[in-house]
Scaffold this active site. Structure first.
Site, PDB file in Angstrom:
ATOM      1  CG  HIS A  67      49.249  59.993 112.006  1.00  0.00           C
ATOM      2  ND1 HIS A  67      48.351  60.563 111.137  1.00  0.00           N
ATOM      3  CD2 HIS A  67      50.472  60.408 111.592  1.00  0.00           C
ATOM      4  CE1 HIS A  67      48.991  61.278 110.237  1.00  0.00           C
ATOM      5  NE2 HIS A  67      50.277  61.207 110.499  1.00  0.00           N
ATOM      6  CE  LYS A 106      52.976  59.545 107.376  1.00  0.00           C
ATOM      7  NZ  LYS A 106      52.794  59.824 108.823  1.00  0.00           N
ATOM      8  NE  ARG A 112      54.544  66.528 103.549  1.00  0.00           N
ATOM      9  CZ  ARG A 112      53.930  66.464 104.734  1.00  0.00           C
ATOM     10  NH1 ARG A 112      54.638  66.629 105.838  1.00  0.00           N
ATOM     11  NH2 ARG A 112      52.644  66.227 104.810  1.00  0.00           N
ATOM     12  NE  ARG A 167      50.433  59.938 103.299  1.00  0.00           N
ATOM     13  CZ  ARG A 167      49.143  59.681 103.274  1.00  0.00           C
ATOM     14  NH1 ARG A 167      48.701  58.525 102.785  1.00  0.00           N
ATOM     15  NH2 ARG A 167      48.262  60.548 103.731  1.00  0.00           N
ATOM     16  CB  SER A 220      49.249  65.361 106.364  1.00  0.00           C
ATOM     17  OG  SER A 220      50.051  66.307 105.722  1.00  0.00           O
ATOM     18  CG  ASP A 233      54.137  62.095 111.190  1.00  0.00           C
ATOM     19  OD1 ASP A 233      52.985  62.558 111.256  1.00  0.00           O
ATOM     20  OD2 ASP A 233      54.504  61.359 110.258  1.00  0.00           O
ATOM     21  CE  LYS A 292      50.883  64.313 112.682  1.00  0.00           C
ATOM     22  NZ  LYS A 292      50.420  64.810 111.372  1.00  0.00           N
ATOM     23  CB  THR A 293      55.140  69.569 112.184  1.00  0.00           C
ATOM     24  OG1 THR A 293      55.104  68.229 111.680  1.00  0.00           O
ATOM     25  CG2 THR A 293      56.589  70.036 112.230  1.00  0.00           C
TER      26      THR A 293
END
Length: 532
Positions: A219, A200, A324, A60, A239, A258, A243-244
């Site tokens: 988030h 996002k 990713r 990003r 990130s 997410d 989390k994933t």
């Protein structure tokens, strides 16, 4: 020429987007892959996955994100965190982008942001790249085909990577631009092919809209116990914090990885897919996520692969550390069909501590939870943002400052109210370094993290003996089954104890210095945590 299914009264022409070449509406995954391959946007990989590169931008560009300063949001946007753009500059940007688009082919996907039908957002995604439409069709929630006949977009996102902004003419920072206009309900994205900007953008919208309805936007990833949606858990984290990985627990049902909302009815996923980091991914450690990389329609970004065998190299980060894969939620065996859950029983805050100071897990009081939520301490990991090449300790309030259009205390107050109402247990989990700081220590063993989380979620960890951490005052278990006892005491993992003490005091001071900005806005119990 228009191709595909769409509400006849809501074509792009009706939105003032005219003079385009072919416009492809709501193509399904096979057709989008065919178009992307025909246009040379990527390669058909193993199992029908789509391999692509995002070019210069492999993460990003938060410094290039702007909110248009219109009267309707003037008093509610957190301007210290959101770069303003003058309305007249946006209008010029919009006109110039539409002029640039003339004669070019575009792809349109009409999608839902949110699994809760009462609170979802109708999003129209207009993309120059076919694979961007495939990505967003994967990441958002897909309407039934018959729903497209009456679909009316609440917001429209236009992504045109071939368009370069003019900083002086358009009031932006560089040739790359992401501009949100709440008055016109449009997001414009130019000069970046990184697909994460699209999703996002939707998250930022929901982060503004939902709190106005008393709904917490988060988030976080989320899951619930098998057969019991009311035994839910949320995992806050930036990130790279896990989390994933940690929410994709085979012993629980995955709600999402997410972005979620927390209403009076419970939690709901904003998305219909997952966007997982694949660096160092292994079939042994993460079989479900690993397997998606060779499944039909999965978008594989910025990964090195063998041109003959199409085998992906999960350990080659020569393109980026932020490699990713994006895949539909149902590709995970234990994913929820509804993407809904009850009120969370556990709130977990994930942090990646590059200092090597924090324990692998700590139990928090509600006041401590507010302190750590508003602090949002973690380390940005390489590749997640432009310019981040090694772990960078940072404070990102609410574990998602780049996506927070409102002031932090708005989200903090909502979370405090939810925790007080539900009585959820709160935990801080460090997935960062142990035995020393980054460069000296090693990454926290995922096996230990999973064992500790299992104990927190099934309630057994509450029966452990706890000690009070001398640096932060939270409670840390002394011993846990299947976890190395030394790991639970970060100081014991360091060869140089004095060096640990100095590092710990440095981190405590950083926390206090950062939190000073929130002291005027928090209750006395949270101030007491900040003061120590």
């Amino acid at each position: 020429m228009s191709i595909g299914r769409v509400n006849p009264a809501k074509r792009l022409e009706d939105q003032g987007i005219t003079g385009l070449g072919n416009v492809y509406y709501n193509l399904l995954e096979p057709a989008l892959i065919e178009e992307a391959l025909k246009r040379g946007e990527g390669t058909l990989g193993k199992g029908g996955a789509f391999y692509c590169s995002t070019g210069v931008h492999t993460g990003r560009s938060p410094k290039d994100k702007h909110v248009v300063r219109t009267p309707d949001v003037e008093d509610t946007i957190w301007w210290e965190n959101n770069k303003p753009m003058a309305p007249e500059k946006f209008d010029v940007l919009h006109a110039d982008m539409l002029a640039h688009m003339k004669g070019r082919d575009f792809f349109v996907e009409d999608l839902f942001g949110g699994a809760d039908a009462e609170n979802r957002l109708n999003v129209r995604m207009v993309t120059e790249l076919a694979w961007h439409s495939l990505f967003m069709r994967t990441m958002l929630r897909r309407p039934a085909r018959e729903e497209l006949d009456t679909f009316e977009p609440d917001w429209t996102i236009v992504n045109c990577p071939s368009f370069k902004a003019d900083p002086e003419r358009h009031g932006c920072r560089t040739e790359t631009v992401i501009a949100l206009n709440f008055a016109k309900k449009i997001i414009l994205i130019g000069n970046t092919a990184y697909a994460g900007e699209n999703k996002k953008g939707v998250f930022t919208l929901l982060n503004y809209i939902l709190p106005g309805k008393g709904i917490m936007a988060m988030h976080c990833s989320a899951n619930h116990a098998i057969g019991n949606p009311d035994d839910a858990a949320v995992f806050f984290g930036l990130s790279g914090t896990g989390k994933t990985t940690l929410s994709a627990d085979p012993s629980r049902i995955l709600i999402g990885d997410d972005e979620h909302g927390w209403s009076d009815n419970g939690i709901f996923n904003f998305e219909g897919g997952c966007y997982a980091k694949t660096i160092n991914l292994s079939k042994e450690a993460e079989p479900d996520i690993y397997n998606t990389c060779s499944m039909f329609g999965t978008v594989v970004e910025n990964m090195v692969y063998d041109p003959e065998t199409l085998e992906l190299d999960f350990f080659d980060n020569s393109l980026t550390d932020n490699m990713r894969c994006a895949y539909p939620l149902h590709y995970i065996n234990n994913a929820s069909e509804t993407a809904l859950g009850g009120q969370p029983k556990n709130v977990i805050m994930l942090t990646c501590d590059a200092y090597g100071v924090l324990p692998p897990i700590a139990r928090l009081t509600p006041a401590q939870a507010m302190y750590h939520f508003l602090s949002g301490f973690t380390s940005k990991t390489p590749g997640t943002e432009v310019g981040v090449t090694e772990p960078l300790p940072t404070f990102s309030t609410c574990f998602g400052a780049p996506f927070m259009p409102r002031r932090p205390e708005v989200y903090g107050k909502l979370l405090a109210e939810k925790i007080a109402k539900t009585g959820a247990s709160c935990w801080l989990v460090n997935t960062g370094w142990t035995g020393g700081a980054y460069g000296v220590g090693k990454r926290m063993p995922i096996k230990a993290t999973r064992a500790l989380l299992t104990g927190a979620l099934d309630g057994s960890l509450n029966n452990a003996t706890f000690r009070k951490d001398p640096n932060f005052g939270f409670e840390v278990p002394v011993a846990v089954h299947d976890v190395d006892t030394t790991l639970l005491d970060p100081r014991a993992t360091w060869a140089d104890k004095a060096a640990y003490d100095a590092q710990a005091q440095k981190l405590v001071h950083m926390f206090a210095e950062n939190f000073a900005q929130y002291v005027p806005y928090v209750d006395e119990d949270v101030k007491a945590v900040a003061i120590g």
